[in-house]
Enzyme design. Structure first.
Site, PDB file in Angstrom:
ATOM      1  N   TYR A 151     -25.959  16.260  51.779  1.00 53.44           N
ATOM      2  CA  TYR A 151     -24.591  16.758  51.565  1.00 53.44           C
ATOM      3  C   TYR A 151     -24.564  17.828  50.477  1.00 53.44           C
ATOM      4  CZ  TYR A 151     -19.517  16.645  50.866  1.00 53.44           C
ATOM      5  OH  TYR A 151     -18.181  16.987  50.761  1.00 53.44           O
ATOM      6  N   LYS A 155     -23.628  21.908  50.914  1.00 54.32           N
ATOM      7  CA  LYS A 155     -22.500  22.581  50.250  1.00 54.32           C
ATOM      8  C   LYS A 155     -23.015  23.719  49.349  1.00 54.32           C
ATOM      9  CE  LYS A 155     -19.099  20.108  52.027  1.00 54.32           C
ATOM     10  NZ  LYS A 155     -18.191  20.692  53.033  1.00 54.32           N
TER      11      LYS A 155
HETATM   12  N1  LIG Z   1     -12.629  13.730  50.649  1.00 49.33           N
HETATM   13  C1  LIG Z   1     -13.177  14.229  49.566  1.00 49.33           C
HETATM   14  O1  LIG Z   1     -13.129  13.623  48.483  1.00 49.33           O
HETATM   15  C2  LIG Z   1     -13.863  15.576  49.605  1.00 49.33           C
HETATM   16  C3  LIG Z   1     -14.372  16.085  48.404  1.00 49.33           C
HETATM   17  C4  LIG Z   1     -14.987  17.341  48.415  1.00 49.33           C
HETATM   18  C5  LIG Z   1     -15.086  18.060  49.604  1.00 49.33           C
HETATM   19  N2  LIG Z   1     -14.603  17.516  50.761  1.00 49.33           N
HETATM   20  C6  LIG Z   1     -14.727  18.330  51.982  1.00 49.33           C
HETATM   21  O2  LIG Z   1     -13.456  18.467  52.590  1.00 49.33           O
HETATM   22  C7  LIG Z   1     -13.603  18.655  54.006  1.00 49.33           C
HETATM   23  C8  LIG Z   1     -12.694  17.692  54.749  1.00 49.33           C
HETATM   24  O3  LIG Z   1     -13.105  16.386  54.411  1.00 49.33           O
HETATM   25  P1  LIG Z   1     -12.177  15.082  54.576  1.00 49.33           P
HETATM   26  O4  LIG Z   1     -12.291  14.340  53.314  1.00 49.33           O
HETATM   27  O5  LIG Z   1     -10.849  15.447  55.130  1.00 49.33           O
HETATM   28  O6  LIG Z   1     -13.079  14.305  55.638  1.00 49.33           O
HETATM   29  P2  LIG Z   1     -12.753  13.500  56.986  1.00 49.33           P
HETATM   30  O7  LIG Z   1     -11.450  12.800  56.871  1.00 49.33           O
HETATM   31  O8  LIG Z   1     -13.989  12.742  57.234  1.00 49.33           O
HETATM   32  O9  LIG Z   1     -12.561  14.666  58.049  1.00 49.33           O
HETATM   33  C9  LIG Z   1     -13.634  15.448  58.477  1.00 49.33           C
HETATM   34  C10 LIG Z   1     -13.148  16.298  59.628  1.00 49.33           C
HETATM   35  O10 LIG Z   1     -14.237  17.109  60.080  1.00 49.33           O
HETATM   36  C11 LIG Z   1     -14.287  16.990  61.502  1.00 49.33           C
HETATM   37  N3  LIG Z   1     -15.610  17.302  62.045  1.00 49.33           N
HETATM   38  C12 LIG Z   1     -16.799  16.709  61.764  1.00 49.33           C
HETATM   39  N4  LIG Z   1     -17.779  17.248  62.511  1.00 49.33           N
HETATM   40  C13 LIG Z   1     -17.202  18.219  63.265  1.00 49.33           C
HETATM   41  C14 LIG Z   1     -17.675  19.133  64.232  1.00 49.33           C
HETATM   42  N5  LIG Z   1     -18.950  19.152  64.613  1.00 49.33           N
HETATM   43  N6  LIG Z   1     -16.805  19.994  64.807  1.00 49.33           N
HETATM   44  C15 LIG Z   1     -15.503  19.985  64.450  1.00 49.33           C
HETATM   45  N7  LIG Z   1     -14.981  19.126  63.562  1.00 49.33           N
HETATM   46  C16 LIG Z   1     -15.824  18.254  62.976  1.00 49.33           C
HETATM   47  C17 LIG Z   1     -13.880  15.548  61.759  1.00 49.33           C
HETATM   48  O11 LIG Z   1     -13.580  15.353  63.130  1.00 49.33           O
HETATM   49  P3  LIG Z   1     -13.639  13.864  63.844  1.00 49.33           P
HETATM   50  O12 LIG Z   1     -12.301  13.239  63.560  1.00 49.33           O
HETATM   51  O13 LIG Z   1     -13.857  14.197  65.270  1.00 49.33           O
HETATM   52  O14 LIG Z   1     -14.762  13.128  63.205  1.00 49.33           O
HETATM   53  C18 LIG Z   1     -12.683  15.460  60.828  1.00 49.33           C
HETATM   54  O15 LIG Z   1     -11.565  16.077  61.407  1.00 49.33           O
HETATM   55  C19 LIG Z   1     -15.097  18.443  54.294  1.00 49.33           C
HETATM   56  O16 LIG Z   1     -15.738  19.693  54.431  1.00 49.33           O
HETATM   57  C20 LIG Z   1     -15.600  17.715  53.055  1.00 49.33           C
HETATM   58  O17 LIG Z   1     -16.971  17.922  52.837  1.00 49.33           O
HETATM   59  C21 LIG Z   1     -13.996  16.299  50.785  1.00 49.33           C
END
Ligand SMILES: NC(=O)c1ccc[n+]([C@@H]2O[C@H](COP(=O)([O-])OP(=O)(O)OC[C@H]3O[C@@H](n4cnc5c(N)ncnc54)[C@H](OP(=O)(O)O)[C@@H]3O)[C@@H](O)[C@H]2O)c1
Length: 229
Positions: A151, A155
């Site tokens: 991960y 990033k």
């Molecule tokens: N949550 C945190 O604390 C946090 C912190 C720092 C950065 N981030 C970043 O923020 C972003 C969103 O994360 P989140 O927390 O909202 O995570 P999440 O709830 O797990 O959502 C991830 C999203 O990405 C989609 N996805 C995964 N693989 C894909 C693919 N091959 N094609 C298209 N869509 C795909 C998933 O679709 P499905 O529903 O089909 O699985 C889901 O809609 C990510 O890039 C993550 O690394 C999150």
């Protein structure tokens, strides 16, 4: 004047979904993109957005998405590369299966690059664009520690993609930035995270709505607070 168009990947849930809601509130036409058609339809229906099924790891799906946007809108003001996976929660870097590293890069790095390659020419043609790469402080070299090798590396690579594309698009009206949403309560972030998806989406919305003289090639959290690489 017609509405500005924003496409957000992984917008069927989590931070992407919240960003879609926020941009709709700001008057954007929003395309909710995701890999699962049922979930994408449901999310877009709930918001009043346009659904688009696209798995960012698949070149032909991204090409179909580009053609869809070209035919239906003829333009795209904002691309938010938000789709992401965290696959090595439990493993140490010395033991993480390389398959997990590859699978992480396929979504977090190549997916974002592929989408940017597909849509940047449209933005250059119109002389305006905002590309937002949803990164993480976990990708900061300055703050890196043990674990989460796949991960973190993905990033960090996404941050470099951001820098290179920003430099190449300099002077075209297209700004490219990486943002950290904070630690957010989503399936990825978990229940203990302090921020709601709406709070996490603020950084995405900030970078998506930058003025013409706004920054490019930067790494930010919140509304413009720079993060060390
Ligand atoms: N949550 C945190 O604390 C946090 C912190 C720092 C950065 N981030 C970043 O923020 C972003 C969103 O994360 P989140 O927390 O909202 O995570 P999440 O709830 O797990 O959502 C991830 C999203 O990405 C989609 N996805 C995964 N693989 C894909 C693919 N091959 N094609 C298209 N869509 C795909 C998933 O679709 P499905 O529903 O089909 O699985 C889901 O809609 C990510 O890039 C993550 O690394 C999150």
């Amino acid at each position: 004047m017609s509405k500005r168009v924003a496409l957000i990947t992984g917008a069927n849930r989590g931070i992407g979904f919240a960003a879609a809601g926020a941009l709709l509130q700001l008057g954007f036409e929003v395309i909710v993109a995701g890999r699962d058609p049922v979930s994408v339809e449901a999310a877009a229906g709930k918001l009043g957005a346009v659904p688009l099924t696209v798995d960012v790891t698949r070149a032909e799906a991204v090409e179909r998405a580009r053609a869809f946007v070209e035919e239906n809108f003829g333009r795209l003001e904002v691309l938010i590369n938000n789709a992401g996976v965290l696959l090595d929660r439990e493993a140490r870097g010395l033991e993480v299966p390389l398959e997990a590293v590859e699978a992480t890069f396929r979504v977090n790095v190549y997916g974002a690059l592929r989408m940017s390659q597909a849509f940047a020419p449209l933005m250059v043609r119109q002389g305006y664009g905002r590309i937002v790469n949803v990164s993480s402080v976990m990708g900061s070299l300055a703050g890196a520690g043990q674990g989460y090798l796949a991960y973190r590396s993905s990033k960090a690579a996404l941050n470099m993609v951001t820098r290179v594309l920003a430099a190449e698009l300099s002077g075209t009206g297209v700004l490219v930035n990486a943002v950290h949403p904070g630690w957010v309560r989503t399936r990825m972030g978990g229940e203990a995270a302090p921020l709601s998806p709406e709070e996490g989406a603020r950084a995405l919305v900030w970078a998506a709505t930058l003025p013409d003289d706004g920054p490019t090639g930067g790494f930010f959290q919140g509304e413009g607070e720079a993060i060390p690489w």
